[in-house]
Design a protein around this motif. Structure first.
Motif, short mmCIF file in Angstrom:
data_model
loop_
_atom_site.label_atom_id
_atom_site.label_comp_id
_atom_site.label_asym_id
_atom_site.label_seq_id
_atom_site.Cartn_x
_atom_site.Cartn_y
_atom_site.Cartn_z
N PRO A 17 48.10 59.63 -2.55
CA PRO A 17 47.31 60.52 -3.41
C PRO A 17 46.61 59.82 -4.57
O PRO A 17 45.45 60.11 -4.87
N LYS A 18 47.29 58.88 -5.22
CA LYS A 18 46.69 58.20 -6.36
C LYS A 18 45.46 57.40 -5.93
O LYS A 18 44.43 57.37 -6.62
N LEU A 20 43.52 58.01 -3.36
CA LEU A 20 42.45 58.96 -3.06
C LEU A 20 41.78 59.45 -4.33
O LEU A 20 40.54 59.55 -4.40
N SER A 21 42.58 59.73 -5.36
CA SER A 21 42.02 60.21 -6.62
C SER A 21 41.10 59.17 -7.26
O SER A 21 40.00 59.49 -7.71
N VAL A 22 41.55 57.92 -7.26
CA VAL A 22 40.74 56.85 -7.84
C VAL A 22 39.49 56.60 -6.99
O VAL A 22 38.42 56.30 -7.52
N ASN A 24 37.74 58.81 -5.44
CA ASN A 24 36.76 59.81 -5.85
C ASN A 24 36.07 59.41 -7.16
O ASN A 24 34.85 59.55 -7.30
N GLN A 25 36.85 58.87 -8.09
CA GLN A 25 36.27 58.40 -9.35
C GLN A 25 35.33 57.23 -9.11
O GLN A 25 34.26 57.12 -9.73
N PHE A 56 38.47 67.14 1.31
CA PHE A 56 37.96 65.90 0.70
C PHE A 56 36.46 65.76 0.94
O PHE A 56 35.69 65.46 0.01
N THR A 212 42.63 54.57 2.06
CA THR A 212 43.54 55.42 1.27
C THR A 212 44.95 55.57 1.82
O THR A 212 45.76 56.24 1.20
N ASP A 245 43.48 50.61 -9.69
CA ASP A 245 42.05 50.80 -9.54
C ASP A 245 41.56 50.00 -8.34
O ASP A 245 42.25 49.10 -7.85
#
Length: 264
Positions: A17-18, A20-22, A24-25, A56, A212, A245
């Protein structure tokens, strides 16, 4: 130069999850005009995984082009694999298994290289057939010299030393030979969860690792590639997950000559 982000092997069902979140950023930060996803969107082709993947994709700001991979076919539900292999993909992701895009700067075609049944015991290995090769050539025939020609497939057309045991896509040699006429400038692919970029037969082979998922190959973290393309040059920048990152790792510049592409 036009920016295209290449991600692959997201494996919803086994994703981090982390990461995937990064991701997106990072997509927002790099601001590509298009995202390419070269297969294995899911882990076991479950309905729940396809729903997560669809959510997503719905959240992506840039337009995207996506092709399926072997994990997007059911492994254990054999009735599904043989009778309606792409029903969930077409229900949740897209009806088009081999999409195309044409802009003023490039032409992109995706092909479905995953197969319900393989010629070897390892059914995860894909194949490209004569019909697909002809379709690719026909698609690129109308491309002007000012347009970059991009082919997207899940399975590899070339593998680096030490990784050949993973197996090339069936029909790779024939395809590369045929692609000397009206073929792609660059092939984007995934499957083997390692990232690299290499010229083979005058064509750039650019591979993304798993972007991811936790299904990591030793020594190869989560990764993606950023392409910056002009008619006569392509810059491929590779980004690796550093723990918090996606950090820039390295870049390779390719220049177009009369007989194909060469690394600068």
């Amino acid at each position: 130069m036009k920016r295209i982000l290449h991600i692959s092997d997201l494996h919803f069902g086994r994703l981090i999850p982390k990461v995937l979140s990064v991701l997106n950023q990072k997509i927002t930060e790099l601001s590509p005009e298009r995202v390419i996803i070269s297969g294995d969107l899911t882990q076991r082709a479950k309905t729940s995984e396809f729903i997560q993947a669809a959510n997503f994709l719905d959240g992506l700001i840039p337009p995207y082009l996506i092709t399926p991979g072997n994990h997007d076919l059911s492994t254990f539900r054999l009735h599904e694999r043989f009778l309606y292999p792409w029903k969930k993909w077409q229900q949740f992701i897209t009806a088009d298994l081999e999409p195309t895009i044409a802009t003023e700067a490039y032409k992109i075609i995706g092909i479905n290289t995953a197969r319900r049944v393989g010629y070897s015991a390892d059914w995860s290995r894909g194949r490209i057939n004569a019909r697909q090769i002809k379709r690719i050539q026909d698609f690129f025939t109308t491309a002007s010299p000012q347009k970059i020609r991009i082919l997207v497939a899940h399975h590899p057309f070339w593998l680096p030393t030490g990784h050949q045991h993973r197996g090339l896509i069936g029909g790779a040699e024939t395809a590369i030979q045929q692609f000397q006429q009206n073929g792609p400038d660059i092939i984007l692919s995934g499957h083997v969860h390692l990232d690299y970029c290499h010229v083979h037969g005058g064509i750039i082979i650019s591979h993304a690792g798993t972007t991811t998922s936790d299904r990591l190959l030793s020594g190869y973290p989560n990764s993606f590639n950023l392409l910056e393309v002009d008619p006569d040059k392509i810059l491929v920048s590779r980004y690796h997950w550093s723990g918090n990152d996606f950090a820039y790792l390295t870049r390779q510049l390719f220049i177009k000559q009369t007989d194909g592409w060469y690394e600068q």
